[in-house]
Scaffold this active site. Structure first.
Site, PDB file in Angstrom:
ATOM      1  N   HIS A 121       0.825  -1.214   0.000  1.00 49.71           N
ATOM      2  CA  HIS A 121       0.000   0.000   0.000  1.00 49.71           C
ATOM      3  C   HIS A 121       0.862   1.268   0.000  1.00 49.71           C
ATOM      4  O   HIS A 121       0.517   2.240  -0.676  1.00 49.71           O
ATOM      5  CB  HIS A 121      -0.991  -0.027   1.165  1.00 49.71           C
ATOM      6  CG  HIS A 121      -2.078  -1.039   0.944  1.00 49.71           C
ATOM      7  ND1 HIS A 121      -3.119  -0.820   0.059  1.00 49.71           N
ATOM      8  CD2 HIS A 121      -2.267  -2.278   1.431  1.00 49.71           C
ATOM      9  CE1 HIS A 121      -3.907  -1.888   0.038  1.00 49.71           C
ATOM     10  NE2 HIS A 121      -3.405  -2.787   0.855  1.00 49.71           N
ATOM     11  N   HIS A 179       5.218 -14.763   6.270  1.00 50.02           N
ATOM     12  CA  HIS A 179       5.856 -13.728   7.087  1.00 50.02           C
ATOM     13  C   HIS A 179       4.928 -13.243   8.197  1.00 50.02           C
ATOM     14  O   HIS A 179       5.285 -13.278   9.357  1.00 50.02           O
ATOM     15  CB  HIS A 179       6.316 -12.548   6.224  1.00 50.02           C
ATOM     16  CG  HIS A 179       7.218 -11.626   6.984  1.00 50.02           C
ATOM     17  ND1 HIS A 179       6.725 -10.661   7.833  1.00 50.02           N
ATOM     18  CD2 HIS A 179       8.564 -11.567   7.066  1.00 50.02           C
ATOM     19  CE1 HIS A 179       7.754 -10.031   8.404  1.00 50.02           C
ATOM     20  NE2 HIS A 179       8.880 -10.564   7.949  1.00 50.02           N
ATOM     21  N   GLU A 209       5.470 -13.417  12.071  1.00 53.41           N
ATOM     22  CA  GLU A 209       5.160 -12.162  12.766  1.00 53.41           C
ATOM     23  C   GLU A 209       3.673 -11.839  12.785  1.00 53.41           C
ATOM     24  O   GLU A 209       3.303 -10.671  12.929  1.00 53.41           O
ATOM     25  CB  GLU A 209       5.954 -11.017  12.115  1.00 53.41           C
ATOM     26  CG  GLU A 209       7.452 -11.151  12.359  1.00 53.41           C
ATOM     27  CD  GLU A 209       8.285 -10.103  11.626  1.00 53.41           C
ATOM     28  OE1 GLU A 209       7.746  -9.039  11.301  1.00 53.41           O
ATOM     29  OE2 GLU A 209       9.471 -10.373  11.398  1.00 53.41           O
ATOM     30  N   HIS A 241      14.535 -15.493   7.591  1.00 57.37           N
ATOM     31  CA  HIS A 241      13.444 -16.143   8.334  1.00 57.37           C
ATOM     32  C   HIS A 241      13.440 -17.646   8.086  1.00 57.37           C
ATOM     33  O   HIS A 241      13.257 -18.436   9.017  1.00 57.37           O
ATOM     34  CB  HIS A 241      12.092 -15.553   7.924  1.00 57.37           C
ATOM     35  CG  HIS A 241      11.854 -14.184   8.473  1.00 57.37           C
ATOM     36  ND1 HIS A 241      11.928 -13.896   9.817  1.00 57.37           N
ATOM     37  CD2 HIS A 241      11.539 -13.015   7.868  1.00 57.37           C
ATOM     38  CE1 HIS A 241      11.672 -12.609  10.006  1.00 57.37           C
ATOM     39  NE2 HIS A 241      11.434 -12.055   8.832  1.00 57.37           N
TER      40      HIS A 241
HETATM   41 CO    CO Z   1      10.775 -10.130   8.606  1.00 53.83          CO
END
Ligand code: CO
Length: 293
Positions: A121, A179, A209, A241
Site C-alpha cells: 500500500h 511472514h 510475525e 526467516h
Molecule cells: Co521479517
C-alpha cells in the site's frame, strides 16, 4: 491577388506551426513513449536467496524482451546492509526518480510482495505521486502482489502442492511459513490454509510475525497426532526467516519447537520465487498492468 492569398496562407501556416511548438514543449503528452518496468521486492541480504530474484528477473525479461527492467527493495534495513557490502539497491522512490530523469513515460511497477500489506500500500501510494509531478510519468500503475484475488489463491495452492517433496506421506504435515503482519491483510494466511486443506487436510500455514503463530500450528499438529512435518517457506526468498526462524538450531525456531513436541521436521530451503508457477502469477499481474499502456 493570387500572391496575396498565398502569403496569407503562409502566415496562417506559420501561426499554426508556432502554436504546435508551444504546446509540444509545454505539454508532457507530446514526448516519445518510453515504457519501463520496476520490480519491487522486500529484498534480502542473503546471497543464497538471490536465486529467487534471478528467476523473477529472467521470467519478466522473457515476457517483455524490449522493455527495460529495473529493481528496487522496499526494506531500508536490507538496503543499508547491502550498501555496506558495496551493493547498491534503490528504494522504489529513488528508482522512480531515476526513471523520471531518463524520460520514461509509462512505468509498470510490479510488487513482488506476497500479500497486499503495508509495504504494497505504501508503494502504491508513493508511486502514484510520480504521475502527478511536473514532467512526471504520463502513466504509472502498480501490479498487485502474489495474493490479491481468489484466482491467485487457487493458483498458489496448486503451485505449492506441486512442489511438496514426492516422498512425503499424506499423513505427514506440510507446514508453510508465511511472514505475517499487523496489517489486516494478514487474514490471507488463514484463508490460504483453509483453501489448502480443502485439497489436503494436512497442509498448514503459519506466520513468523502474525497469526497463526507456531504455537497455534503446533496444537493443531498434536491434535491430529502428526509425527512428521515438512517445513516450507511461504516467502519469495529462503532468506533469514527461512534459515533461522524456520530451520535454525535456536530453541525457538519452528524446527526446534516441533522437534521438542515429538514431531520430526524436514526443512526445505526454497523460496516461492524459485518455483516457475508462482513467478508466473506475478508476471501475469504485470501483464495486466502493461495491457493498459
Ligand atoms: Co521479517
Amino acid at each position: 491577388m493570387k500572391m496575396n492569398k498565398l502569403s496569407n496562407f503562409i502566415v496562417i501556416l506559420f501561426i499554426i506551426f508556432c502554436c504546435n511548438i508551444a504546446s509540444a514543449s509545454g505539454h508532457k503528452h507530446k514526448r516519445p513513449v518510453k515504457k519501463g518496468i520496476l520490480l519491487v521486492a522486500f529484498g534480502s541480504s542473503i546471497p543464497e536467496a538471490q536465486v529467487s530474484f534471478e528467476n523473477i528477473d529472467k521470467q519478466v525479461k522473457a515476457a517483455f524482451p524490449d522493455i527495460p527492467v529495473r529493481w528496487a527493495y522496499t526494506s531500508s534495513m536490507i538496503r543499508h546492509k547491502l550498501a555496506k557490502q558495496g551493493k547498491h539497491l534503490d528504494s522504489p522512490e529513488v528508482a522512480l526518480a531515476k526513471m523520471m530523469d531518463e524520460k520514461f513515460t509509462h512505468v509498470a511497477v510490479q510488487s513482488l510482495h506476497t500479500i497486499p500489506g503495508e509495504e504494497f500500500h505504501d508503494l502504491r501510494r508513493n508511486a502514484h505521486f510520480f504521475g502527478n509531478m511536473a514532467d512526471g510519468f504520463d502513466r504509472i500503475l502498480v501490479g498487485t502482489p502474489l495474493l490479491a484475488t481468489d484466482e491467485d489463491i487457487g493458483r498458489v495452492v496448486s503451485a505449492m502442492i506441486k512442489h511438496i517433496p514426492e516422498e512425503r506421506n499424506k499423513k505427514d504435515a506440510v507446514l508453510l511459513m508465511g511472514h505475517g503482519t499487523p496489517h489486516p491483510s494478514n487474514a490471507f494466511y488463514a484463508a490460504l490454509m483453509y483453501h489448502f486443506q480443502q485439497k489436503d487436510p494436512n497442509i498448514f500455514v503459519g506466520t513468523v510475525e502474525g497469526f497463526p503463530e507456531i504455537d497455534d500450528i503446533k496444537a493443531m499438529l498434536l491434535k491430529k497426532k502428526i509425527k512428521k512435518a515438512y517445513l516450507m517457506p511461504f516467502m519469495s526468498v529462503a532468506g533469514d526467516h527461512a534459515r533461522n526462524d524456520m530451520a535454525g538450531e535456536e530453541e525457538d525456531s519452528w524446527k526446534s519447537v516441533l522437534t521438542a513436541a515429538g514431531i520430526e521436521c524436514v526443512p526445505i530451503l526454497k523460496g516461492t520465487a524459485e518455483y516457475d508457477e508462482i513467478v508466473a502469477i506475478w508476471v501475469d499481474h504485470l501483464k495486466t498492468v502493461m495491457s493498459h499502456f
